[in-house]
Scaffold this motif. Structure first.
Motif, mmCIF file in Angstrom:
data_model
loop_
_atom_site.group_PDB
_atom_site.id
_atom_site.type_symbol
_atom_site.label_atom_id
_atom_site.label_comp_id
_atom_site.label_asym_id
_atom_site.label_seq_id
_atom_site.Cartn_x
_atom_site.Cartn_y
_atom_site.Cartn_z
ATOM 1 N N GLU A 26 0.918 -1.246 0.037
ATOM 2 C CA GLU A 26 -0.104 0.038 -0.090
ATOM 3 C C GLU A 26 0.897 1.308 -0.108
ATOM 4 O O GLU A 26 0.222 2.298 -0.572
ATOM 5 C CB GLU A 26 -1.159 0.059 1.161
ATOM 6 N N SER A 27 2.084 1.144 0.628
ATOM 7 C CA SER A 27 3.048 2.476 0.594
ATOM 8 C C SER A 27 3.612 2.513 -0.681
ATOM 9 O O SER A 27 4.005 3.615 -0.911
ATOM 10 C CB SER A 27 3.989 2.004 1.501
ATOM 11 N N GLY A 28 3.272 1.907 -1.748
ATOM 12 C CA GLY A 28 3.774 1.929 -3.231
ATOM 13 C C GLY A 28 5.195 1.094 -3.217
ATOM 14 O O GLY A 28 5.609 0.817 -4.395
ATOM 15 N N GLU A 29 5.740 0.686 -2.267
ATOM 16 C CA GLU A 29 6.993 -0.313 -2.210
ATOM 17 C C GLU A 29 6.654 -1.659 -2.951
ATOM 18 O O GLU A 29 5.771 -2.334 -2.638
ATOM 19 C CB GLU A 29 7.627 -0.394 -0.788
ATOM 20 N N ILE A 30 7.622 -2.063 -3.672
ATOM 21 C CA ILE A 30 7.551 -3.346 -4.494
ATOM 22 C C ILE A 30 8.453 -4.349 -3.917
ATOM 23 O O ILE A 30 9.714 -3.913 -3.770
ATOM 24 C CB ILE A 30 7.749 -3.200 -5.871
ATOM 25 N N VAL A 31 8.106 -5.345 -3.110
ATOM 26 C CA VAL A 31 8.668 -6.604 -2.586
ATOM 27 C C VAL A 31 8.488 -7.899 -3.336
ATOM 28 O O VAL A 31 7.465 -8.043 -3.906
ATOM 29 C CB VAL A 31 8.189 -6.564 -1.068
ATOM 30 N N THR A 32 9.547 -8.609 -3.191
ATOM 31 C CA THR A 32 9.402 -9.871 -3.683
ATOM 32 C C THR A 32 9.281 -11.005 -2.611
ATOM 33 O O THR A 32 9.828 -11.034 -1.449
ATOM 34 C CB THR A 32 10.805 -10.314 -4.349
ATOM 35 N N ALA A 33 8.304 -11.577 -2.567
ATOM 36 C CA ALA A 33 7.748 -12.589 -1.627
ATOM 37 C C ALA A 33 7.920 -13.840 -1.904
ATOM 38 O O ALA A 33 7.675 -14.415 -2.924
ATOM 39 C CB ALA A 33 5.994 -12.227 -1.106
ATOM 40 N N HIS A 34 8.106 -14.646 -0.985
ATOM 41 C CA HIS A 34 8.256 -16.128 -1.187
ATOM 42 C C HIS A 34 6.746 -16.756 -1.348
ATOM 43 O O HIS A 34 5.920 -16.602 -0.486
ATOM 44 C CB HIS A 34 8.867 -16.948 0.183
ATOM 45 N N CYS A 35 6.653 -17.547 -2.384
ATOM 46 C CA CYS A 35 5.052 -18.247 -2.728
ATOM 47 C C CYS A 35 5.307 -19.637 -2.484
ATOM 48 O O CYS A 35 5.928 -20.340 -3.350
ATOM 49 C CB CYS A 35 4.953 -17.984 -4.077
ATOM 50 N N ALA A 36 5.036 -20.346 -1.314
ATOM 51 C CA ALA A 36 4.997 -21.431 -0.846
ATOM 52 C C ALA A 36 3.971 -22.383 -1.420
ATOM 53 O O ALA A 36 2.903 -22.952 -0.967
ATOM 54 C CB ALA A 36 4.991 -21.749 0.591
ATOM 55 N N ASN A 37 3.973 -22.610 -2.723
ATOM 56 C CA ASN A 37 3.121 -23.283 -3.529
ATOM 57 C C ASN A 37 3.668 -23.714 -4.862
ATOM 58 O O ASN A 37 4.029 -22.633 -5.869
ATOM 59 C CB ASN A 37 1.780 -22.377 -3.854
ATOM 60 N N PRO A 38 3.851 -25.019 -5.042
ATOM 61 C CA PRO A 38 4.458 -25.582 -6.283
ATOM 62 C C PRO A 38 3.386 -25.723 -7.414
ATOM 63 O O PRO A 38 3.915 -26.226 -8.397
ATOM 64 C CB PRO A 38 5.157 -26.902 -5.756
ATOM 65 N N GLY A 39 2.291 -25.704 -7.051
ATOM 66 C CA GLY A 39 0.979 -25.869 -8.247
ATOM 67 C C GLY A 39 0.971 -24.816 -9.332
ATOM 68 O O GLY A 39 1.793 -23.866 -9.307
ATOM 69 N N GLY A 40 -0.108 -24.956 -10.262
ATOM 70 C CA GLY A 40 -0.260 -24.033 -11.246
ATOM 71 C C GLY A 40 -0.901 -22.626 -10.560
ATOM 72 O O GLY A 40 -0.884 -21.625 -11.409
ATOM 73 N N MET A 41 -1.703 -22.491 -9.383
ATOM 74 C CA MET A 41 -2.667 -21.596 -8.897
ATOM 75 C C MET A 41 -3.328 -20.871 -9.944
ATOM 76 O O MET A 41 -3.401 -19.811 -10.022
ATOM 77 C CB MET A 41 -1.543 -20.493 -8.331
ATOM 78 N N ILE A 42 -4.171 -21.936 -10.650
ATOM 79 C CA ILE A 42 -4.895 -21.225 -11.612
ATOM 80 C C ILE A 42 -6.265 -20.426 -11.121
ATOM 81 O O ILE A 42 -6.729 -20.836 -10.111
ATOM 82 C CB ILE A 42 -5.523 -22.590 -12.350
ATOM 83 N N GLY A 43 -6.311 -19.309 -11.689
ATOM 84 C CA GLY A 43 -7.151 -18.458 -11.228
ATOM 85 C C GLY A 43 -6.806 -17.379 -9.969
ATOM 86 O O GLY A 43 -7.491 -16.695 -9.485
ATOM 87 N N LEU A 44 -5.592 -17.650 -9.475
ATOM 88 C CA LEU A 44 -4.973 -17.021 -8.151
ATOM 89 C C LEU A 44 -3.702 -16.090 -8.749
ATOM 90 O O LEU A 44 -3.074 -15.876 -7.594
ATOM 91 C CB LEU A 44 -4.991 -18.099 -7.156
ATOM 92 N N ASN A 45 -3.255 -16.256 -9.780
ATOM 93 C CA ASN A 45 -1.835 -15.714 -10.232
ATOM 94 C C ASN A 45 -2.076 -14.436 -11.049
ATOM 95 O O ASN A 45 -1.063 -14.171 -11.761
ATOM 96 C CB ASN A 45 -0.882 -16.897 -10.488
ATOM 97 N N MET A 46 -3.156 -13.980 -11.122
ATOM 98 C CA MET A 46 -3.527 -12.864 -12.163
ATOM 99 C C MET A 46 -2.814 -11.512 -11.536
ATOM 100 O O MET A 46 -3.180 -11.372 -10.664
ATOM 101 C CB MET A 46 -4.772 -12.616 -12.633
ATOM 102 N N PRO A 47 -1.923 -10.635 -12.256
ATOM 103 C CA PRO A 47 -1.653 -9.343 -11.924
ATOM 104 C C PRO A 47 -2.813 -8.604 -11.774
ATOM 105 O O PRO A 47 -3.965 -8.554 -12.177
ATOM 106 C CB PRO A 47 -0.906 -8.877 -13.151
ATOM 107 N N GLY A 48 -2.790 -7.720 -10.472
ATOM 108 C CA GLY A 48 -3.837 -6.756 -9.966
ATOM 109 C C GLY A 48 -4.670 -7.520 -9.058
ATOM 110 O O GLY A 48 -5.527 -6.910 -8.314
ATOM 111 N N LEU A 49 -4.461 -8.835 -8.667
ATOM 112 C CA LEU A 49 -5.349 -9.548 -7.435
ATOM 113 C C LEU A 49 -4.859 -8.905 -6.229
ATOM 114 O O LEU A 49 -3.654 -8.895 -5.902
ATOM 115 C CB LEU A 49 -5.360 -10.843 -7.314
ATOM 116 N N PRO A 50 -6.021 -8.605 -5.250
ATOM 117 C CA PRO A 50 -5.380 -8.078 -3.998
ATOM 118 C C PRO A 50 -4.961 -9.350 -3.062
ATOM 119 O O PRO A 50 -5.507 -10.319 -3.168
ATOM 120 C CB PRO A 50 -6.676 -7.748 -3.336
#
Length: 236
Positions: A26-50
């Motif tokens: 929310e501050s505008g800072e861009i961070v790289t986060a660990h994503c503990a999920n080896p799957g496809g994340m279909i429907g959950l990986n689109m840019p813009g999702l909160p």
């Protein structure tokens, strides 16, 4: 299961290399986060999702942030595959999984079969040993229908075969699917995404492996096991 720290809101920019996600805070800072999920994340990986992140204070961690939840219009979705075992362990301790509530002892990560560790081994006086595997579920392609897997999983098929071997040896074996979503009313296999897993499931069921599915209650502070979900088009 309580999150280890208060969750931080952000916006997903991209998920890449399976285990990384760039998030705009929310501050505008861009961070790289660990994503503990080896799957496809279909429907959950689109840019813009909160999304919601946890932040670790451990100075040894390369990435301080971890991706925890994706907010959809239908509700929050837990994508951290490290959590289901913690959620189920807590539920087992509280006797909240009715078909397994009679077991007195719960041991995690016990070696079994040839090359595997079972998620939980349940034991109790006068009861057959119960080998319990847990799988994380977050795929929805048809409203209300949770599906597993969201990508090919040879390891998952092997686990089903291992459970079938335990039944053949006179033990009890259970596959528990934990749905980290709040918008589902039934569960089914994603046959088209991994036909081999579907075949392995049918073979395991025919061999006597039991199958359970539970949904969860998700808040910004906790994820807890909730009600059982029926298996669409088949007996559980």
């Amino acid at each position: 299961m309580h999150f280890s720290s208060p969750l931080v809101p952000g916006t997903l920019l991209k998920r890449y290399k399976r285990f990384l996600a760039d998030i705009k805070l929310e501050s505008g800072e861009i961070v790289t986060a660990h994503c503990a999920n080896p799957g496809g994340m279909i429907g959950l990986n689109m840019p813009g999702l909160p999304v919601w992140l946890s932040k670790s204070d451990d100075p040894k961690r390369k990435l301080a942030y971890s991706l925890e939840l994706v907010d959809l219009p239908t509700g929050p979705v837990g994508i951290n595959t490290a959590h289901p075992n913690r959620i189920v362990a807590e539920a087992l301790g509280n006797k909240a999984v009715a078909p397994l509530a009679h077991y007195e002892s719960v041991r995690p990560e016990v070696k079994y079969a040839e090359k595997s560790r079972v998620d939980f081994l349940l034991t109790g006086d006068g009861l057959p040993d119960c080998y319990l595997e847990v799988k994380n579920v977050h795929l929805v392609r048809t409203p209300g229908l949770a599906e597993f897997p969201d990508a090919v999983t040879a390891r998952g098929a092997r686990h089903l075969a291992d459970l079938a071997k335990m039944v053949a040896e006179g033990h009890r074996a259970v596959m528990l699917y934990l749905v980290q979503r709040t918008d589902c009313t039934a569960f089914d296999l994603a046959h088209d995404l991994d036909p081999a897993y579907s075949a392995a499931f049918d073979a395991a069921r025919a061999a006597g492996v039991e199958a359970l599915c539970y949904t969860t209650v998700i808040t910004r502070h906790t994820i807890t096991l909730a009600a059982p979900l029926p298996f669409a088009g088949r007996e559980s």
